[in-house]
Design an enzyme around this catalytic site. Structure first.
Site, PDB file in Angstrom:
ATOM      1  CD  GLU A 158      13.441  -2.710  13.945  1.00 28.21           C
ATOM      2  OE1 GLU A 158      12.339  -2.176  13.826  1.00 28.21           O
ATOM      3  OE2 GLU A 158      14.033  -3.273  12.999  1.00 28.21           O
ATOM      4  CD  GLU A 239      12.913   2.505  13.147  1.00 22.08           C
ATOM      5  OE1 GLU A 239      12.368   1.846  12.229  1.00 22.08           O
ATOM      6  OE2 GLU A 239      14.119   2.409  13.432  1.00 22.08           O
TER       7      GLU A 239
END
Length: 595
Positions: A158, A239
């Protein structure tokens, strides 16, 4: 030779389309004797792949250490994944977030201020190169191209959400990580993941790396965002947030199984691949929990149940069955279903031995001797990467009030051993009144978890900045690092004293010990009603923190820690308890929810 490739529209395993249906299972949050059970239950839910992060600081507690044994044996974990017939995705960071202490980055890396955080910085990249040289050969020899389970390896994590790095430096940093990864023999596809947001996806990847997205709802809409940034190749949600983590003092987070199932159905029906975050959350054992700070510092609870399909203690939930039914619409699912575990043993424990913390400081003091300095050193100055440090100096009768610039994260303040108040980062309580007498001032400072997300990653712990009174700045400090994480093993039998009345309240900071017999190998749930805040051990293993502020009402005790006879329960109570008694109860209590 087996192959795994990124095709025009699909992942290709040995040349054939392969939809990755994965679940996150962190080996570092599960007792190693339970790894095989959790992996098997993933297969029974219909998953074909297991994903795990790798926390750098878990394997490298010091710059000159790297541990791949016992509960850190990533190779054994991946071998168990393969033995169950599943594939694997490995995410080694170097930054992982994961609500883990420091996001997985070792605190020692930033202690002297010479290494940049998540940047194209020579000191940072050199340390990553050493980390990869220790770790990645374990992964390389288990790649699908060598007959193993590993399909893909992630680069960073991320990164598009991390602020303050210019675009050109982001590119150079990510390409340096690719080079360091490939240099260790990783030849399977590499990928990045970012939140399903145009800005994050544009900042967090490279044109030559496959982009994936993270989200937990509105699957078709989020896949469309991802497709704008990854115009060819398979779509994947790395995710798929099927629950959420908990922070001390807030509610226990849950999501509706039917809503999660519907979003997963949309995702799989679109042909996308998925990794459920989490399939099984486990626990933040020891002092490994992270924290978030977006203006309010919020440490993560010991439980990392996450409202996942498989609960903290490995039981299938309603969400497990709902997601299994969805997966069965799109892929083969075994006929076998995991059985529900029996209720845990119920018993009371009297903690009939105790000792005050200040009576055993010499036994639990850290690796360094007492440090004296004009200004209070940070924990990082003392090379104390987690836990507690005891600070001390003198106050005068006219000092009146104590004010700290900042304490990270919580301090019990006492004068001549008498409690006078608490400094607390979460509540922004930076001052306490002092008694009108001269004496020895002590601050027992607790690091409650290093920030795991955002710009405060890498900050030091302990007392940060000056400490003042109504009349002056305090100087002439003494600081003692405490090895409280392993305290039961440091306390000799001779130091323990009879507790006396087992119905009378007890004062902290103090250790309390009791013994019990039970069912060997059975999971237990420790309930500490009437206790305030502290640490809990069973048979010398630090289970983690407990707190009366909730939400979590029980502490999970993995069955492999429990013997039939002679079990030892030790608590470090920081404030006080209604009575020196604890209970083991039949089922977990993760606390109240928003509903």
């Amino acid at each position: 030779m087996p192959t795994f490739e990124i095709g025009e529209r699909d992942f290709l395993l040995d040349g054939r389309p392969f939809q990755v249906i994965s679940g996150a299972l962190h080996y570092f949050r599960v007792h190693p004797d339970q790894w095989a059970d959790r992996i098997r239950k993933a297969r029974l839910m219909g998953l074909n792949t297991i994903e795990t992060y790798v926390p750098w600081n878990f394997h490298a507690p010091e710059p000159d250490e790297f541990d791949l044994a016992g509960r850190r044996d990533l190779g054994r974990f991946l071998d168990l994944v393969a033995a169950e017939g599943l594939r694997a995705v490995v995410r080694p960071g170097p930054y992982i977030c994961a609500e883990w202490d420091g996001g997985g980055l070792p605190a020692w890396l930033f202690a002297d201020g010479s290494a940049g955080v998540r940047r194209h910085d020579p000191a940072f990249l050199e340390a990553i190169g050493t980390y990869y040289a220790h770790l990645l050969p374990v992964v390389a020899e288990r790649q699908v191209t060598r007959g193993g389970p590993v399909l893909m390896v992630q680069v960073e994590n991320e990164y598009g959400a991390y602020p303050g790095v210019p675009a050109d430096e982001r590119t150079r940093y990510l390409r340096a990580l690719v080079d360091l990864t490939r240099a260790q023999g990783i030849d399977v596809p590499l990928f990045t993941c970012d939140q399903a947001d145009d800005e994050h996806l544009s900042l967090g990847g490279l044109p030559e790396l496959h982009k994936t997205a993270n989200f937990g709802s509105r699957s078709l809409e989020r896949l469309a965002v991802l497709r704008r940034h990854q115009p060819t190749g398979p779509l994947m949600c790395t995710e798929f947030w099927d629950g959420w983590f908990d922070s001390w003092g807030l509610e226990h987070h849950v999501t509706a199984p039917e809503t999660t199932a519907a979003d997963l159905d949309d995702l799989l029906g679109a042909g996308a691949s998925v990794n459920l975050y989490m399939f099984h959350g486990g626990s933040n054992l020891g002092l490994t929990n992270g924290a978030n700070d977006k203006g309010t510092y919020l440490p993560i609870t010991t439980s990392y149940d996450y409202d996942a399909p498989l609960s903290e203690h490995g039981a299938p939930t309603a969400k497990f069955h709902a997601l299994r039914a969805v997966i069965a619409k799109h892929a083969p699912v075994p006929d076998e279903v995991p059985v529900e575990p029996a209720p845990a043993p119920e018993l009371d424990v009297v903690l009939d031995r105790r000792v005050a913390l200040d009576g055993v400081l010499d036994l639990v003091s850290g690796r360094t001797s007492r440090t004296s300095s004009a200004q209070p050193p940070t924990m990082d100055d003392l090379r104390q990467w987690s836990g507690f440090v005891l600070y001390g100096t003198r106050v005068a009768a006219d000092d009146a009030v104590l004010v700290a610039d900042e304490v990270r994260d919580r301090a019990l303040v006492a004068v001549d051993g008498d409690p006078v108040g608490v400094l607390d980062r979460t509540t922004h309580a930076w001052s306490v009144p002092l008694p009108r007498r001269a004496g020895t001032l002590t601050l027992l400072v607790e690091d409650r978890g290093r920030v795991n997300y955002g710009p405060r990653i890498g900050e030091p712990k302990g007392i940060v900045g000056p400490v003042r009174t109504a009349t002056r700045e305090l100087t002439d400090w003494e600081a003692v690092p405490l090895r409280l994480d392993v305290a039961p093993g440091l306390l000799t039998d001779a130091v323990w004293q009879p507790a006396g009345d087992d119905a009378a309240p007890v004062a902290g900071p103090s250790f309390h010990r009791g013994t019990f017999g039970s069912v060997a190998g059975a999971d237990h749930f420790l309930r500490l009603d009437g206790w305030s805040r502290g640490l809990a051990w069973v048979n010398g293993e630090l289970l983690g923190r407990y707190s009366g502020q909730g939400p979590t009402g029980t502490v999970y005790v993995p069955g492999p820690l429990v013997r039939a006879e002679g079990n030892e329960l030790v608590l470090l109570e920081l404030h006080g308890a209604a009575a020196p008694r604890a209970r083991f109860v039949a089922a977990p209590d993760l606390g109240p929810t928003e509903a």
